[in-house]
Scaffold this active site. Structure first.
Site, PDB file in Angstrom:
ATOM      1  N   HIS A   1     -48.532 -10.111   0.096  1.00  0.00           N
ATOM      2  CA  HIS A   1     -47.670 -10.207  -1.087  1.00  0.00           C
ATOM      3  C   HIS A   1     -48.347 -11.138  -2.087  1.00  0.00           C
ATOM      4  O   HIS A   1     -48.794 -12.232  -1.725  1.00  0.00           O
ATOM      5  CB  HIS A   1     -46.298 -10.772  -0.717  1.00  0.00           C
ATOM      6  CG  HIS A   1     -45.299  -9.711  -0.349  1.00  0.00           C
ATOM      7  ND1 HIS A   1     -45.617  -8.649   0.441  1.00  0.00           N
ATOM      8  CD2 HIS A   1     -43.989  -9.562  -0.686  1.00  0.00           C
ATOM      9  CE1 HIS A   1     -44.542  -7.891   0.599  1.00  0.00           C
ATOM     10  NE2 HIS A   1     -43.546  -8.412  -0.072  1.00  0.00           N
ATOM     11  N   THR A   2     -48.367 -10.728  -3.326  1.00  0.00           N
ATOM     12  CA  THR A   2     -49.133 -11.407  -4.360  1.00  0.00           C
ATOM     13  C   THR A   2     -48.432 -11.161  -5.686  1.00  0.00           C
ATOM     14  O   THR A   2     -47.517 -10.351  -5.774  1.00  0.00           O
ATOM     15  CB  THR A   2     -50.578 -10.849  -4.368  1.00  0.00           C
ATOM     16  OG1 THR A   2     -51.149 -11.003  -3.063  1.00  0.00           O
ATOM     17  CG2 THR A   2     -51.475 -11.547  -5.363  1.00  0.00           C
TER      18      THR A   2
END
Length: 536
Positions: free
Chosen positions: A352-353
């Protein structure tokens, strides 16, 4: 007369500043700083800090990241690397699978984001740290209302930490207001994080890098069996680099050279430059087959080379190499190979970014991509601070026999690839996305839509995308025609059609384009997440 629209969001234009971010309140924070006389670098720090609050599962001050920037006064592209290396305390040989480092204290690497934000601000900004942290502190103290995406992420991800009771309890206290699942419009306040950000505003980054906050983090990790030391934290230093630059269809593409994601993205486009994709039916079998094959080959080159330095990255894209890869794309034989790490993975990457792009009236341009790694990173929230720690060590290659085996001091693999394109030495496009090992894949797909097929920026981001995995496996959004999917399968691609038109598996892209003649800015945000554009 109404014009028919085949895409979701309108194209937004501005002449006085543009912020494209993964959450409207974060974009608003950056725009607020621009309206108060700040530049794009000030606005970038404000946006990043606000994302810590409103996207706490994606990024935060204890995460890591990269920024590619155009500095107008210097007329050059620079890359800021604030993804710290493998800590000196990392216990080499203890782990044999990256999934042993998915959660908990041992997964936590040193915090890099705060150091990067402060370096960018001190080098090129003109606002103070209290100025740019003010929007984030207000959001954290007073709370904000959750949108659909935030509800889905918190309700899906927090329960996944239940196997780690000490981690789960802290997450519930921090992100579930009543200890119950959240719903649309639920107010999430983070007073501990507000206090931490206020303390950093007063004391500077030293509060973390050697000060009370850093000691508090290290001491808490020790109670959970972690090995991170205060010396590891003090050693964190952001670094400036020249970008890796490649030509593509009249543009010069600039990406971080010292990290693997930028190399794969650039190599994919160089391979594709040898094919006249724009003459093919858009989203047809020939178009997608060529792109998928180039992506898989470029991923294989990235994995084979490991983390390359700037000179090595340029050398790995020699004319002979590109010619060999183009020939392999053309030969029609199915391509089987890894897209993640040296050995095939036994389950999907949980990365997740977040990514955002910003332009100002002075001609500065910022593309920043930052992360906690997995959703909520390591899952460790340090009591009384509101700080959620990353799990960047989950991306360390610990597989026995791998040529990329991680050891202390090594650069950790970073798939982030914030990009800026120039034409005639003028910046024209900042584009970045989240998505772990999918980042260089989906950025290449969007570039093809925008540059090869001429789609406006917003439409290019909204166009159907796919995520390639190890072997021949591909997951595709369901807007690709069934007959195209059938032909791709016949050519050897193992495609699963997802039951949705839009999926965050294929990123959450934010971009800003500049017209060097008129100065008009175009902003585009990805509907796959809560992306939003604010123009001034």
């Amino acid at each position: 007369m109404q014009l028919a629209r085949t895409y979701g969001r309108p194209t937004l234009f501005s002449r006085h500043g543009m912020v494209a971010a993964a959450h409207p309140l974060a974009a608003q924070a950056g725009a607020r700083i621009l309206m108060q006389g700040g530049n794009a670098f000030d606005a970038a720090v404000a946006t990043a800090a606000a994302l810590n609050v409103v996207e706490p599962f994606m990024s935060g001050l204890a995460g890591f990241g990269l920024a590619t920037i155009w500095v107008a006064i210097e007329q050059r592209i620079r890359v800021l690397d604030f993804a710290p290396p493998v800590p000196a305390s990392f216990p080499v040989g203890r782990y044999t699978s990256r999934f042993e480092l998915e959660r908990g204290a041992q997964a936590a690497s040193t915090p890099g984001n705060l150091a990067g934000w402060c370096e960018l601000l001190s080098r090129y900004g003109r606002k103070s740290l209290p100025d740019v942290f003010a929007p984030a502190i207000t959001l954290a103290q007073g709370g904000f209302a959750l949108s659909d995406f935030g509800v889905d992420e918190i309700n899906e991800q927090v329960p996944l930490l239940e196997p780690w009771p000490e981690l789960h309890a802290a997450l519930v206290r921090n992100y579930l207001p009543d200890g119950m699942p959240v719903k649309l419009g639920s107010i999430v306040a983070q007073p501990d994080l507000a206090q931490t950000l206020a303390e950093i505003s007063d004391l500077g980054p030293e509060h973390l890098y050697g000060g009370k906050l850093g000691r508090r983090i290290v001491d808490y990790l020790a109670t959970l069996g972690g090995s991170l030391t205060l010396d590891d934290v003090i050693a964190v230093k952001p670094h400036w680099f020249d970008p890796l630059t490649v030509s593509y269809r009249g543009l010069e593409l600039h990406v971080p050279a010292q990290q693997c994601g930028g190399f794969q993205f650039a190599l994919t486009l160089k391979i594709l430059e040898g094919f006249d994709l724009g003459r093919l039916p858009k989203d047809g079998a020939d178009h997608l087959d060529t792109v998928y094959r180039a992506i898989r080959l470029a991923a294989g080159e990235r994995i084979a080379h490991g983390n390359l330095g700037p000179d090595q990255a340029a050398g790995a894209m020699s004319e002979a190499t590109i010619a060999r890869l183009r020939q392999r794309v053309s030969d029609g034989r199915p391509i089987t190979g890894p897209t993640e790490q040296w050995m095939p993975q036994d389950r999907a990457d949980p990365g997740h970014t977040t990514s955002f792009s910003i332009a100002d009236t002075e001609g500065n341009l910022v593309c920043m991509t930052q992360s906690l790694g997995s959703p909520f990173g390591s899952g460790v929230v340090v009591p009384g601070t509101g700080v959620c720690l990353n799990n960047h060590l989950h991306w360390a290659d610990v597989q026995p026999g791998s040529p990329n085996l991680a050891k202390p001091g090594d650069a950790l693999p970073v798939t982030l690839a914030p990009s800026i394109a120039t034409r005639g030495s003028r910046p024209v496009l900042a584009l970045g996305t989240p998505g772990s090992y999918g980042i260089p894949q989906t950025q290449a797909q969007a570039y093809v839509q925008h540059i090869e097929f001429g789609l406006p920026l917003q439409q290019a981001i909204e166009a159907p995308r796919s995520r390639l995995w190890d072997g021949r496996f591909i997951q595709a959004e369901n807007r690709i025609a069934p007959e195209t999917i059938a032909e791709l399968k016949r050519r050897g691609h193992e495609i699963e059609i997802l039951d949705t038109e839009w999926t965050m598996l294929c990123g959450g892209m934010q971009a800003v384009a500049l017209d060097p003649v008129t100065g008009v800015m175009t902003g585009a945000a990805d509907p796959r997440r809560d992306g939003y554009v604010i123009g001034l």
